[in-house]
Scaffold this motif. Structure first.
Motif, PDB file in Angstrom:
ATOM      1  N   ASN A 193      47.334 -97.822 -16.656  1.00 17.91           N
ATOM      2  CA  ASN A 193      48.660 -97.836 -17.582  1.00 17.91           C
ATOM      3  C   ASN A 193      49.205 -99.071 -17.618  1.00 17.91           C
ATOM      4  O   ASN A 193      48.731-100.190 -16.995  1.00 17.91           O
ATOM      5  CB  ASN A 193      49.678 -96.907 -16.968  1.00 17.91           C
ATOM      6  N   SER A 194      50.356 -99.367 -18.293  1.00 22.14           N
ATOM      7  CA  SER A 194      51.092-100.669 -18.340  1.00 22.14           C
ATOM      8  C   SER A 194      52.534-100.365 -18.462  1.00 22.14           C
ATOM      9  O   SER A 194      52.884 -99.200 -18.901  1.00 22.14           O
ATOM     10  CB  SER A 194      50.733-101.265 -19.690  1.00 22.14           C
ATOM     11  N   GLY A 195      53.182-101.075 -17.694  1.00 27.73           N
ATOM     12  CA  GLY A 195      54.748-100.841 -17.498  1.00 27.73           C
ATOM     13  C   GLY A 195      55.105-100.935 -15.988  1.00 27.73           C
ATOM     14  O   GLY A 195      54.418-101.794 -15.181  1.00 27.73           O
ATOM     15  N   VAL A 196      56.182-100.528 -15.348  1.00 30.93           N
ATOM     16  CA  VAL A 196      56.600-100.443 -14.131  1.00 30.93           C
ATOM     17  C   VAL A 196      56.728 -99.179 -13.400  1.00 30.93           C
ATOM     18  O   VAL A 196      57.020 -98.115 -14.143  1.00 30.93           O
ATOM     19  CB  VAL A 196      57.949-101.047 -14.206  1.00 30.93           C
ATOM     20  N   SER A 197      56.208 -98.672 -12.428  1.00 31.48           N
ATOM     21  CA  SER A 197      56.286 -97.497 -11.618  1.00 31.48           C
ATOM     22  C   SER A 197      57.359 -97.265 -10.993  1.00 31.48           C
ATOM     23  O   SER A 197      58.174 -98.349 -10.870  1.00 31.48           O
ATOM     24  CB  SER A 197      54.987 -97.755 -10.670  1.00 31.48           C
ATOM     25  N   ILE A 198      57.663 -96.271 -10.593  1.00 31.92           N
ATOM     26  CA  ILE A 198      58.646 -95.787  -9.808  1.00 31.92           C
ATOM     27  C   ILE A 198      59.023 -96.388  -8.550  1.00 31.92           C
ATOM     28  O   ILE A 198      60.052 -96.243  -7.994  1.00 31.92           O
ATOM     29  CB  ILE A 198      58.823 -94.101  -9.792  1.00 31.92           C
ATOM     30  N   SER A 199      58.081 -96.936  -8.077  1.00 35.48           N
ATOM     31  CA  SER A 199      58.004 -97.716  -6.699  1.00 35.48           C
ATOM     32  C   SER A 199      58.306 -99.425  -7.005  1.00 35.48           C
ATOM     33  O   SER A 199      58.363-100.004  -6.131  1.00 35.48           O
ATOM     34  CB  SER A 199      56.778 -97.631  -6.114  1.00 35.48           C
ATOM     35  N   ASP A 221      70.211 -77.662  -4.832  1.00 31.74           N
ATOM     36  CA  ASP A 221      69.950 -78.793  -3.778  1.00 31.74           C
ATOM     37  C   ASP A 221      68.966 -78.973  -3.287  1.00 31.74           C
ATOM     38  O   ASP A 221      68.325 -79.422  -2.074  1.00 31.74           O
ATOM     39  CB  ASP A 221      71.009 -78.954  -2.398  1.00 31.74           C
ATOM     40  N   ILE A 222      67.687 -78.609  -4.107  1.00 32.58           N
ATOM     41  CA  ILE A 222      66.450 -78.628  -3.793  1.00 32.58           C
ATOM     42  C   ILE A 222      65.944 -80.089  -3.721  1.00 32.58           C
ATOM     43  O   ILE A 222      66.704 -80.889  -4.630  1.00 32.58           O
ATOM     44  CB  ILE A 222      65.462 -77.889  -4.931  1.00 32.58           C
ATOM     45  N   GLN A 223      64.970 -80.408  -2.870  1.00 32.01           N
ATOM     46  CA  GLN A 223      64.629 -81.632  -2.839  1.00 32.01           C
ATOM     47  C   GLN A 223      63.584 -82.121  -3.849  1.00 32.01           C
ATOM     48  O   GLN A 223      62.622 -81.357  -4.165  1.00 32.01           O
ATOM     49  CB  GLN A 223      63.805 -81.915  -1.555  1.00 32.01           C
ATOM     50  N   ILE A 224      63.772 -83.145  -4.746  1.00 32.79           N
ATOM     51  CA  ILE A 224      62.896 -83.478  -5.697  1.00 32.79           C
ATOM     52  C   ILE A 224      61.954 -84.727  -5.051  1.00 32.79           C
ATOM     53  O   ILE A 224      62.500 -85.741  -4.641  1.00 32.79           O
ATOM     54  CB  ILE A 224      63.835 -84.337  -6.781  1.00 32.79           C
ATOM     55  N   VAL A 225      60.633 -84.759  -5.462  1.00 27.31           N
ATOM     56  CA  VAL A 225      59.982 -85.402  -4.521  1.00 27.31           C
ATOM     57  C   VAL A 225      58.705 -85.732  -5.626  1.00 27.31           C
ATOM     58  O   VAL A 225      58.380 -85.185  -6.635  1.00 27.31           O
ATOM     59  CB  VAL A 225      59.149 -84.691  -3.430  1.00 27.31           C
ATOM     60  N   THR A 226      57.948 -86.786  -5.334  1.00 33.76           N
ATOM     61  CA  THR A 226      56.702 -87.153  -6.199  1.00 33.76           C
ATOM     62  C   THR A 226      55.744 -87.565  -5.061  1.00 33.76           C
ATOM     63  O   THR A 226      55.720 -87.835  -3.985  1.00 33.76           O
ATOM     64  CB  THR A 226      57.160 -88.434  -6.978  1.00 33.76           C
ATOM     65  N   ASP A 227      54.513 -87.486  -5.519  1.00 36.16           N
ATOM     66  CA  ASP A 227      53.258 -87.785  -4.795  1.00 36.16           C
ATOM     67  C   ASP A 227      53.133 -89.424  -4.596  1.00 36.16           C
ATOM     68  O   ASP A 227      52.752 -89.956  -5.552  1.00 36.16           O
ATOM     69  CB  ASP A 227      52.007 -87.382  -5.254  1.00 36.16           C
ATOM     70  N   PRO A 228      53.251 -89.981  -3.412  1.00 32.81           N
ATOM     71  CA  PRO A 228      53.199 -91.243  -3.427  1.00 32.81           C
ATOM     72  C   PRO A 228      51.842 -91.908  -3.516  1.00 32.81           C
ATOM     73  O   PRO A 228      51.752 -93.308  -3.799  1.00 32.81           O
ATOM     74  CB  PRO A 228      53.532 -91.657  -1.653  1.00 32.81           C
ATOM     75  N   ALA A 229      50.765 -90.989  -3.660  1.00 33.41           N
ATOM     76  CA  ALA A 229      49.246 -91.170  -3.848  1.00 33.41           C
ATOM     77  C   ALA A 229      49.128 -91.616  -5.298  1.00 33.41           C
ATOM     78  O   ALA A 229      48.157 -92.268  -5.819  1.00 33.41           O
ATOM     79  CB  ALA A 229      48.392 -90.209  -3.383  1.00 33.41           C
ATOM     80  N   ASN A 230      50.084 -91.106  -6.382  1.00 31.23           N
ATOM     81  CA  ASN A 230      50.001 -91.164  -7.613  1.00 31.23           C
ATOM     82  C   ASN A 230      51.026 -92.488  -8.138  1.00 31.23           C
ATOM     83  O   ASN A 230      52.091 -92.708  -7.609  1.00 31.23           O
ATOM     84  CB  ASN A 230      50.421 -89.971  -8.475  1.00 31.23           C
ATOM     85  N   ILE A 231      50.415 -93.183  -9.281  1.00 25.76           N
ATOM     86  CA  ILE A 231      51.247 -94.066  -9.587  1.00 25.76           C
ATOM     87  C   ILE A 231      51.995 -93.707 -10.904  1.00 25.76           C
ATOM     88  O   ILE A 231      51.305 -93.104 -11.978  1.00 25.76           O
ATOM     89  CB  ILE A 231      50.301 -95.418 -10.289  1.00 25.76           C
ATOM     90  N   VAL A 232      53.231 -93.441 -10.654  1.00 31.62           N
ATOM     91  CA  VAL A 232      54.061 -92.782 -11.998  1.00 31.62           C
ATOM     92  C   VAL A 232      54.874 -93.868 -12.459  1.00 31.62           C
ATOM     93  O   VAL A 232      55.667 -94.639 -11.972  1.00 31.62           O
ATOM     94  CB  VAL A 232      54.972 -91.611 -11.334  1.00 31.62           C
ATOM     95  N   MET A 233      54.866 -93.790 -13.915  1.00 31.27           N
ATOM     96  CA  MET A 233      55.803 -94.842 -14.637  1.00 31.27           C
ATOM     97  C   MET A 233      57.102 -94.468 -14.806  1.00 31.27           C
ATOM     98  O   MET A 233      57.389 -93.469 -14.844  1.00 31.27           O
ATOM     99  CB  MET A 233      54.867 -95.089 -16.154  1.00 31.27           C
ATOM    100  N   VAL A 234      57.989 -95.424 -14.839  1.00 29.64           N
ATOM    101  CA  VAL A 234      59.355 -95.221 -14.867  1.00 29.64           C
ATOM    102  C   VAL A 234      59.831 -94.505 -16.108  1.00 29.64           C
ATOM    103  O   VAL A 234      60.601 -93.449 -16.103  1.00 29.64           O
ATOM    104  CB  VAL A 234      60.261 -96.617 -14.712  1.00 29.64           C
ATOM    105  N   GLY A 235      59.470 -95.114 -17.214  1.00 27.03           N
ATOM    106  CA  GLY A 235      59.588 -94.115 -18.347  1.00 27.03           C
ATOM    107  C   GLY A 235      59.255 -92.717 -18.408  1.00 27.03           C
ATOM    108  O   GLY A 235      60.049 -91.791 -18.897  1.00 27.03           O
ATOM    109  N   ASP A 236      58.060 -92.585 -17.978  1.00 31.73           N
ATOM    110  CA  ASP A 236      57.534 -91.091 -17.945  1.00 31.73           C
ATOM    111  C   ASP A 236      58.400 -90.423 -17.275  1.00 31.73           C
ATOM    112  O   ASP A 236      58.632 -89.163 -17.649  1.00 31.73           O
ATOM    113  CB  ASP A 236      55.970 -91.145 -17.624  1.00 31.73           C
TER     114      ASP A 236
END
Length: 201
Positions: free
Chosen positions: A97-103, A147-162
């Motif tokens: 992909n191209s862009g900036v990831s959430i990390s 107040d559920i916890q919102i999480v993402t899988d650190p093994a995946n590269i997730v783009m900020v915009g998406d």
């Protein structure tokens, strides 16, 4: 004994395939070792000179292609010195992909031309602003679901915009739902010990 399977036949047993292809793999590894070492040396030089955090790979390109990608990136930074302050302290990932990831990593699609990379890097400050807005959307979604916890899988590269689009859609859908009805009565009043994973398409 000669194998009756071709090298790409998926029906052959794994052990037999390894035995038949081990020598070929070793020859290829040995042949590309100097190129791999030179690529690693160049990556280290770029990281040191421009104060990058790291250069990583999220694609299956072969050694020769990787060297070409790193050389192209180096040439871009030399040709456009104004990007040096943008990439300083960042991790560059050559991926799918191209862009900036959430990390906060700058992701450059390894199959694109340099002009596309240049545009991604120059628009990184705009993506950083979106990155700063994510906690607000995550908190809003969390509060909508007790107040559920919102999480993402650190093994995946997730783009900020998406990720931002996904969060906004969930928040909007939940808001519409809760204007018409309540959450199921069987759900606990406190859901802070549950986790909701957010994935992008």
């Amino acid at each position: 004994q000669t194998s009756s399977f071709s090298s790409t036949d998926k029906r052959q047993p794994l052990l037999g395939w390894l035995q038949n292809n081990m020598s070929v793999a070793r020859q290829r590894l040995s042949r590309h070792e100097p190129i791999r070492l030179e690529t690693e040396r160049l990556q280290g030089e770029i990281c040191y000179k421009y104060e990058l955090e790291d250069i990583l790979w999220d694609c299956g390109w072969e050694t020769v292609h990787r060297r070409g990608v790193v050389e192209a990136f180096h040439a871009l930074v030399l040709q456009y010195p104004e990007v040096q302050k943008i990439i300083k302290g960042r991790t560059i990932v050559f991926g799918k992909n191209s862009g900036v990831s959430i990390s906060g990593q700058i992701i450059l699609y390894s199959g694109e031309v340099r002009n596309n990379w240049l545009n991604v890097i120059k628009t990184t400050p705009d993506s950083d602003k979106l990155l700063l807005s994510l906690p607000m959307w995550q908190k809003t979604l969390s509060q909508s679901l007790r107040d559920i916890q919102i999480v993402t899988d650190p093994a995946n590269i997730v783009m900020v915009g998406d990720h931002r689009i996904g969060l906004r859609q969930l928040v909007t859908s939940l808001g519409d739902y809760k204007t018409r009805r309540s959450l199921p009565s069987t759900w606990p009043e406190d859901m802070s010990y549950f986790k909701l994973g957010i994935e992008s398409d």
